[in-house]
Design an enzyme around this catalytic site. Sequence first.
Site, mmCIF file in Angstrom:
data_model
loop_
_atom_site.group_PDB
_atom_site.id
_atom_site.type_symbol
_atom_site.label_atom_id
_atom_site.label_comp_id
_atom_site.label_asym_id
_atom_site.label_seq_id
_atom_site.Cartn_x
_atom_site.Cartn_y
_atom_site.Cartn_z
ATOM 1 N N LYS A 31 1.380 9.613 2.773
ATOM 2 C CA LYS A 31 0.252 10.511 2.556
ATOM 3 C C LYS A 31 0.692 11.976 2.499
ATOM 4 O O LYS A 31 1.731 12.369 3.035
ATOM 5 C CB LYS A 31 -0.795 10.313 3.663
ATOM 6 C CG LYS A 31 -1.588 9.001 3.555
ATOM 7 C CD LYS A 31 -2.560 9.032 2.380
ATOM 8 C CE LYS A 31 -3.286 7.710 2.167
ATOM 9 N NZ LYS A 31 -4.400 7.489 3.076
ATOM 10 N N ARG A 64 -1.473 -0.523 6.304
ATOM 11 C CA ARG A 64 -1.385 -0.588 4.834
ATOM 12 C C ARG A 64 -0.224 0.305 4.388
ATOM 13 O O ARG A 64 -0.183 1.482 4.727
ATOM 14 C CB ARG A 64 -2.703 -0.115 4.227
ATOM 15 C CG ARG A 64 -2.805 -0.242 2.717
ATOM 16 C CD ARG A 64 -4.186 0.240 2.260
ATOM 17 N NE ARG A 64 -4.378 0.034 0.818
ATOM 18 C CZ ARG A 64 -4.043 0.914 -0.110
ATOM 19 N NH1 ARG A 64 -3.482 2.067 0.235
ATOM 20 N NH2 ARG A 64 -4.268 0.655 -1.399
#
Length: 292
Positions: free
Chosen positions: A234, A268
Amino acid sequence: MNPSTPSRPVLDCAGRMLDLSRPLVMGVINTTPDSFSDGGTLFRGDHLDPELAIERARDMVDAGAAILDIGGESTRPGAAPVSAQQEMDRVLPLVERITAELDVVISIDTSSPQLMTEAAARGAGLINDVRALQREGALEAARDTGLPVCLMHMQGEPDTMQAAPTYANVVDEVGAFLEARVAACEAIGIPRERLLLDPGFGFGKTVAHNLSLLEGLPRLAAAGLPLLVGLSRKSLIGKLINREVDERVPASLALAVLAVERGAAIVRTHDVAPTWDALAMCAALRSLQGND
């Protein structure tokens, strides 16, 4: 959210069982040309290559993925929406192929009621909706599949969510939103036992919001529903330690471990093998502590 003892259920995902007594890895497979990390990597020219896609899926299962999360719509910041038909054209052939060839739970990363229904008919075992079943018809479609559902928090929509996200208290507000979506699911006939929660790291959150959510995961876990987290590669990693997308694996592993320590049940990730190793060490430590 009302505190209770966090549970670690066994989820029935269309006949394949997910035992959440230890943290599990969900591998990301995006059939899109523009997802932020792996978009276009399964394409040859302008078209998705099914052989590349099934090879990626097989490699992830071999590396330890218990779930494969297949998406046909990019939800990166600034992403434009796609039609339900385009999503289905991208995703359904791969769902059919994986169902036929691999023993793994298939998660469908979608907000489209049509895709939920069609993917379930072709062997999908889990619905993963970044919009928490808020699209018209999504609650009914998810209920009728009989599949477990992951409800995620997102402030805004992908094309605008990172413009100026604001919260008075991000943990409280995310928790209240998820609690309301759980109530909506229960009201329409989706039992609580079929629900998972995702706080939505990076979806309408600043770096400070993401860090507050990571610290506040135990409060969200106290609702008693399994937590799924997506911190892999991210942008907060780039903003905090100045790493490009392809340099973010070590930091992603650190975030995965921190999340599991704070109550996450499923991680995830784009990088299954190292994440599986990291979570296996977490599981080994839990096992040791349980024997003390």
